[in-house]
Design an enzyme around this catalytic site. Structure first.
Site, PDB file in Angstrom:
ATOM      1  N   HIS A   1       2.542  -8.040 -10.175  1.00 30.33           N
ATOM      2  CA  HIS A   1       3.351  -9.366  -8.960  1.00 30.33           C
ATOM      3  C   HIS A   1       4.167 -10.242  -9.540  1.00 30.33           C
ATOM      4  O   HIS A   1       3.472 -11.410  -9.284  1.00 30.33           O
ATOM      5  CB  HIS A   1       2.471  -9.411  -8.195  1.00 30.33           C
ATOM      6  CG  HIS A   1       1.526  -8.158  -7.055  1.00 30.33           C
ATOM      7  ND1 HIS A   1       2.663  -7.578  -6.319  1.00 30.33           N
ATOM      8  CD2 HIS A   1       0.812  -7.242  -7.662  1.00 30.33           C
ATOM      9  CE1 HIS A   1       1.444  -7.126  -5.940  1.00 30.33           C
ATOM     10  NE2 HIS A   1       0.303  -6.401  -5.676  1.00 30.33           N
TER      11      HIS A   1
ATOM     12  N   CYS B   1       4.210  -3.194  -8.030  1.00 32.14           N
ATOM     13  CA  CYS B   1       2.929  -2.475  -8.425  1.00 32.14           C
ATOM     14  C   CYS B   1       3.060  -1.307  -7.183  1.00 32.14           C
ATOM     15  O   CYS B   1       3.595  -0.036  -8.077  1.00 32.14           O
ATOM     16  CB  CYS B   1       2.431  -3.508  -7.806  1.00 32.14           C
ATOM     17  SG  CYS B   1       0.589  -3.448  -7.076  1.00 32.14           S
TER      18      CYS B   1
ATOM     19  N   GLU C   1       0.852  -1.297   0.338  1.00 32.09           N
ATOM     20  CA  GLU C   1      -0.205  -0.140   0.044  1.00 32.09           C
ATOM     21  C   GLU C   1       0.695   0.912   0.462  1.00 32.09           C
ATOM     22  O   GLU C   1       1.433   1.460   0.961  1.00 32.09           O
ATOM     23  CB  GLU C   1      -0.674   0.211   1.415  1.00 32.09           C
ATOM     24  CG  GLU C   1      -1.823   1.051   0.883  1.00 32.09           C
ATOM     25  CD  GLU C   1      -2.489   2.205   0.661  1.00 32.09           C
ATOM     26  OE1 GLU C   1      -2.506   2.475   0.205  1.00 32.09           O
ATOM     27  OE2 GLU C   1      -1.417   3.400   0.983  1.00 32.09           O
TER      28      GLU C   1
ATOM     29  N   ILE D   1      -3.215  -6.758  -9.428  1.00 30.25           N
ATOM     30  CA  ILE D   1      -3.827  -6.684  -7.748  1.00 30.25           C
ATOM     31  C   ILE D   1      -3.871  -5.123  -7.571  1.00 30.25           C
ATOM     32  O   ILE D   1      -2.792  -4.555  -6.905  1.00 30.25           O
ATOM     33  CB  ILE D   1      -3.532  -7.169  -6.398  1.00 30.25           C
ATOM     34  CG1 ILE D   1      -3.164  -9.166  -6.614  1.00 30.25           C
ATOM     35  CG2 ILE D   1      -3.833  -7.328  -5.970  1.00 30.25           C
ATOM     36  CD1 ILE D   1      -2.572  -9.683  -6.107  1.00 30.25           C
TER      37      ILE D   1
ATOM     38  N   GLU E   1       6.738 -11.913  -7.916  1.00 26.69           N
ATOM     39  CA  GLU E   1       6.915 -12.555  -7.421  1.00 26.69           C
ATOM     40  C   GLU E   1       5.442 -13.449  -6.371  1.00 26.69           C
ATOM     41  O   GLU E   1       6.444 -14.203  -5.527  1.00 26.69           O
ATOM     42  CB  GLU E   1       7.356 -11.766  -5.768  1.00 26.69           C
ATOM     43  CG  GLU E   1       5.601 -11.091  -5.218  1.00 26.69           C
ATOM     44  CD  GLU E   1       5.050  -9.167  -6.303  1.00 26.69           C
ATOM     45  OE1 GLU E   1       5.000  -9.098  -5.456  1.00 26.69           O
ATOM     46  OE2 GLU E   1       5.643  -9.189  -7.158  1.00 26.69           O
TER      47      GLU E   1
END
EC number: 4.3.3.6
Length: 188
Positions: A170, A78, A47, A134, A172
């Site tokens: 993402h 991200c 975030e 995401i 990962e």
């Protein structure tokens, strides 16, 4: 070679595990002085407003900008991309401002609208790369020195500018280590 993963919030463990699979020594970076102990740094997804707030509270933001401007290789995913962006569209948020892009936060929708797709990344091979989005940012503008390495629906999703690699999805969260390996080549 030692790679740091910024450990203030987000997908820290997943990046550390990917690096361990590649046999790389890692350090979870939680203090400004630890930035001098690494040869490269990953800014994980998470975030972005929380991350920048914590970086500022720990007096790590200025040190991080200094290290990046002095050539520290950085791989942002991200929320990490939002941290690095020079401009954020339609949102007032502090940022590090070292990557010449404009981003739109959560451009692909809320958490429930997350999705997976495959993207072509010629720099890492001919096989498509599984991309997990995401609450991902969208890169809406790139500076003249920013190289676009991959797109989704005509928007850049993987870019490189000098010592910075930035990915809006993402990697990962997959078993595909090609982007982490590509970053390690940047560090060498």
């Amino acid at each position: 070679m030692k790679i740091g993963v910024l450990g203030v919030q987000g997908d820290v463990r997943e990046h550390v595990e990917a690096l361990h699979k590649l046999g790389v020594e890692t350090l979870i970076v939680k203090l400004p002085e630890q930035l001098d102990m690494v040869d490269g740094l990953i800014l994980p997804g998470g975030e972005s407003t929380t991350m920048i707030r914590i970086l500022k509270e720990m007096d790590m933001d200025e040190k991080l900008v200094e290290r990046i401007n002095n050539g520290l290789p950085v791989f942002a995913t991200c929320a990490g991309v939002i941290l690095l962006a020079k401009r954020i569209e339609n949102y007032s948020q502090e940022k590090l401002g070292v990557l010449d892009i404009t981003v739109e936060r959560n451009a692909y929708g809320r958490q429930v609208e997350s999705f997976e797709t495959f993207v072509e990344i010629p720099a890492v091979g001919k096989d498509p790369f599984r991309a997990i989005f995401i609450r991902a940012p969208r890169i809406v503008e790139t500076g003249k020195n920013v190289e676009i390495l991959a797109t989704y629906d005509y928007d850049p999703v993987l870019v490189k500018e000098g010592n910075i690699l930035a990915c809006t999805f993402h990697p990962e969260l997959t078993d595909d280590l090609r982007l982490h390996r590509y970053f390690l080549e940047m560090v060498k």
